[in-house]
Motif scaffolding. Structure first.
Motif, PDB file in Angstrom:
ATOM      1  N   ARG A  76       0.761  -1.250   0.055  1.00  0.00           N
ATOM      2  CA  ARG A  76       0.293  -0.065  -0.256  1.00  0.00           C
ATOM      3  C   ARG A  76       1.189   1.279   0.304  1.00  0.00           C
ATOM      4  O   ARG A  76       0.131   2.744  -0.288  1.00  0.00           O
ATOM      5  N   HIS A  77       2.228   1.227   0.495  1.00  0.00           N
ATOM      6  CA  HIS A  77       2.952   2.664   0.634  1.00  0.00           C
ATOM      7  C   HIS A  77       3.111   2.505  -0.993  1.00  0.00           C
ATOM      8  O   HIS A  77       3.172   1.886  -2.066  1.00  0.00           O
ATOM      9  N   PRO A  78       3.925   3.835  -1.003  1.00  0.00           N
ATOM     10  CA  PRO A  78       4.621   4.444  -2.046  1.00  0.00           C
ATOM     11  C   PRO A  78       6.086   3.185  -2.589  1.00  0.00           C
ATOM     12  O   PRO A  78       6.578   3.366  -1.514  1.00  0.00           O
ATOM     13  N   ILE A  79       6.605   3.494  -3.408  1.00  0.00           N
ATOM     14  CA  ILE A  79       8.023   2.815  -4.036  1.00  0.00           C
ATOM     15  C   ILE A  79       8.288   3.544  -4.834  1.00  0.00           C
ATOM     16  O   ILE A  79       7.912   3.439  -5.823  1.00  0.00           O
ATOM     17  N   ASN A  80       9.686   4.016  -4.323  1.00  0.00           N
ATOM     18  CA  ASN A  80      10.531   4.673  -5.460  1.00  0.00           C
ATOM     19  C   ASN A  80      11.687   3.587  -6.505  1.00  0.00           C
ATOM     20  O   ASN A  80      12.641   3.148  -5.480  1.00  0.00           O
ATOM     21  N   TYR A  81      11.494   3.853  -7.284  1.00  0.00           N
ATOM     22  CA  TYR A  81      12.532   3.503  -8.478  1.00  0.00           C
ATOM     23  C   TYR A  81      13.738   3.919  -8.214  1.00  0.00           C
ATOM     24  O   TYR A  81      13.836   5.054  -8.894  1.00  0.00           O
ATOM     25  N   SER A  82      14.769   3.307  -8.490  1.00  0.00           N
ATOM     26  CA  SER A  82      15.903   3.715  -8.618  1.00  0.00           C
ATOM     27  C   SER A  82      17.202   2.615  -8.762  1.00  0.00           C
ATOM     28  O   SER A  82      17.146   1.496  -7.871  1.00  0.00           O
ATOM     29  N   ASP A  83      18.127   3.486  -9.857  1.00  0.00           N
ATOM     30  CA  ASP A  83      19.308   2.250  -9.494  1.00  0.00           C
ATOM     31  C   ASP A  83      19.938   1.817  -8.222  1.00  0.00           C
ATOM     32  O   ASP A  83      20.570   0.392  -7.899  1.00  0.00           O
ATOM     33  N   GLU A  84      19.760   2.386  -7.452  1.00  0.00           N
ATOM     34  CA  GLU A  84      20.443   2.275  -6.315  1.00  0.00           C
ATOM     35  C   GLU A  84      19.700   0.814  -5.328  1.00  0.00           C
ATOM     36  O   GLU A  84      20.417  -0.016  -4.538  1.00  0.00           O
ATOM     37  N   LEU A  85      18.045   1.559  -5.633  1.00  0.00           N
ATOM     38  CA  LEU A  85      17.606   0.498  -4.431  1.00  0.00           C
ATOM     39  C   LEU A  85      17.391  -0.589  -5.211  1.00  0.00           C
ATOM     40  O   LEU A  85      17.380  -1.681  -4.754  1.00  0.00           O
ATOM     41  N   LEU A  86      17.649  -1.450  -6.670  1.00  0.00           N
ATOM     42  CA  LEU A  86      17.399  -2.264  -7.424  1.00  0.00           C
ATOM     43  C   LEU A  86      18.423  -2.968  -6.989  1.00  0.00           C
ATOM     44  O   LEU A  86      18.667  -3.837  -7.154  1.00  0.00           O
ATOM     45  N   GLU A  87      19.943  -1.903  -6.811  1.00  0.00           N
ATOM     46  CA  GLU A  87      21.584  -2.515  -6.782  1.00  0.00           C
ATOM     47  C   GLU A  87      20.888  -2.932  -5.816  1.00  0.00           C
ATOM     48  O   GLU A  87      21.388  -4.771  -5.107  1.00  0.00           O
ATOM     49  N   SER A  88      20.233  -2.726  -4.404  1.00  0.00           N
ATOM     50  CA  SER A  88      20.119  -3.385  -3.284  1.00  0.00           C
ATOM     51  C   SER A  88      19.146  -4.779  -3.061  1.00  0.00           C
ATOM     52  O   SER A  88      19.361  -5.835  -2.612  1.00  0.00           O
TER      53      SER A  88
END
Ligand SMILES: Nc1ncnc2c1ncn2[C@@H]1O[C@H](COP(=O)(O)OP(=O)(O)OP(=O)(O)O)[C@@H](O)[C@H]1O
Ligand SMILES: [Zn+2]
Length: 466
Positions: A300-312
């Motif tokens: 239900r929360h927003p999720i922020n898409y970024s290369d760093e979060l994908l990497e993690s």
């Protein structure tokens, strides 16, 4: 065992999940309009509701999952005109593309994927019944829903009908009685795809398709109706108005909505042009990593898409897989039983219970994943023990398999590339030449574990995939 609690948009509360029929769940998820490829924001709904379905199945429910394709509407008609193709051709192409994308993302197919164009008769009958009951009216080949007649209009989005009416307007060319009324059937314009109906040639409006198809495949009342948060109003509000006016029964017991996927703190959307297509991104990154990333945040929360979060996410998933494959590897050198088996089995069971506790709390996959990291930590500690038992290793492996399956993550070992196999064979031949038979055998076993069979011939070593 504890029970599942889920947040219901209708009541704005977390409620205890009690299905209509014991152990059975009827679930309807609004599907895509198939006029182009989906972006990863669109994919979020497919992934989160697939995970919720998997979790319900894991908890012993028999789930009937229906998700529609909107294969005729204004966007499709516009795309057909622009591309010089017909609507069914475009729809078919993007239905196949959708299946490819969501399959790569680990989503199971629905039990039924009904299409609007295959259910026109059911939709017409539904609209006619609403007219007969006074909930709809025809004007010049269009049919509208009379919102004023449905006293509970606004109950899902928690708005009063007067507030809503003040914000609505009648567009040029629309001949409806009230600005809030919405189209159930749209008369065809020259050259548009259309079907015969009691009101002349035309096609269904968007909202009616879900009411008609949910009823056809799941019945008058369903357990869970789900979709993206922007569907709450007007789409789901209108679905409730249509279905409940017709049947006089509640349409769905629980309404679930997922939050947006953002990029640079802005909603990813086609119109803003800030989108990443699933089709493209899965050529560059493992789709399982994308799925794992999506599930690392509560649905239900927003999720922020970024290369760093994908990497993690990538590192996190690797950590789990490394533990799993290290355990598998240790199986060969483990004994039957050791003294502290019970203690370790107890620890594994604690993680099993913790996972259920977290997921029971409105499908909190973020916390569920934290439990998996704890399981990996325990597994790594266990692997440091001098003596390990097959029994405990198997319990760890099974736990990883079960819990990751709920998240739709598969635990396949990466396949070896042909070059890697050739390289290993070369190493083995050298080892044999140097009479290092232990190493040679180890390489043979390593390949065998990956289903590569070696055959030594006078001409050299041949290999094949088993
Ligand atoms: N960024 C997003 N995050 C989560 N869900 C999304 C996102 N964008 C769209 N959706 C969902 O995908 C479905 C299709 O949405 P839609 O076609 O409006 O996508 P869009 O990219 O926002 O397009 P447009 O910009 O043309 O409105 C909707 O049900 C919506 O809930
Ligand atoms: Zn719908």
């Amino acid at each position: 065992m504890s029970s599942i609690r889920l947040y219901n948009t209708l009541t704005r509360k977390k409620e205890t999940f009690e299905p209509l029929e014991p152990n059975k769940v009827k679930m309807y998820v609004c599907g895509p309009t198939v006029y182009n490829y989906i972006h990863i924001g669109n994919a979020r709904a497919a992934i989160v509701f697939d995970t919720i379905r998997r979790y319900l199945e894991f908890r012993g429910y028999e789930v009937t999952y229906v998700s529609n394709f909107t294969d005729v509407d204004d966007k499709l008609i516009k795309a057909a005109r622009e591309l010089g193709e017909d609507v069914p051709t475009i729809a078919e192409r993007f239905i196949q593309a959708y299946f490819e994308d969501i399959t790569a993302l680990g989503c199971k197919k629905a039990d039924v994927h009904p299409r609007v164009t295959e259910n026109i008769d059911v939709i017409i009958a539904f609209i006619q019944a609403l007219i007969d009951k006074g909930y709809a009216y025809e004007v010049d080949g269009d049919v509208y829903y009379r919102t004023r007649k449905f006293a509970e209009y606004g109950k899902l989005s928690h708005q009063s009908i007067d507030e809503l009416r003040a914000g609505a307007r009648i567009e040029i060319g629309e001949k409806k009685d009230d600005p809030l009324d919405f189209a159930l059937w749209k008369a065809a314009k020259e050259g548009e795809i259309c079907w015969d109906s009691p009101w002349g040639k035309g096609r269904p409006g968007w909202h009616i398709e879900c009411s008609a198809m949910a009823r056809k495949y799941l019945g008058d009342t369903i357990d869970i109706h789900a979709g993206g948060q922007d569907l709450t109003f007007p789409h789901h509000e209108n679905e409730i108005a249509q279905s409940e006016a017709l049947t006089g029964k509640p349409f769905a017991k629980y309404w679930l909505h997922n939050g947006y996927l953002n990029i640079n703190n802005e909603k990813m959307s086609k119109s803003l042009g800030n989108f990443v297509l699933v089709h493209d991104i899965i050529q560059q990154i493992d789709p399982q990593v994308l799925r794992f990333f999506m599930l690392s945040v509560h649905y239900r929360h927003p999720i922020n898409y970024s290369d760093e979060l994908l990497e993690s996410a990538k590192k996190g998933l690797e950590r789990l897989k490394t533990s799993y494959f290290n355990l598998k590897h240790r199986l060969q050198s483990s004994t039957n039983l050791t003294d502290d088996d019970e203690q370790w089995l107890e620890r594994i069971y604690e993680q099993h219970e913790a996972f259920i506790r977290e997921m029971d709390d409105d499908f909190n996959t973020a916390n569920g994943i934290a439990v998996l990291f704890e399981l990996a930590k325990q597994a790594n500690l266990y692997l440091h023990e001098k003596n390990t038992s097959e029994r405990v290793i198997h319990a760890f492996l099974r736990e990883f398999e079960q819990l990751l399956d709920v998240l739709g993550i598969t635990l396949q070992e990466e396949e070896l590339l042909d070059e890697e196999i050739e390289e290993l064979i070369k190493k083995r031949n050298e080892a044999r030449k140097n009479r290092n038979f232990a190493l040679a055998d180890q390489i043979r076993d390593q390949l065998k574990a990956k289903n590569i069979i070696l055959e030594d011939t006078p001409q050299g070593t041949r290999w094949k995939r088993g």
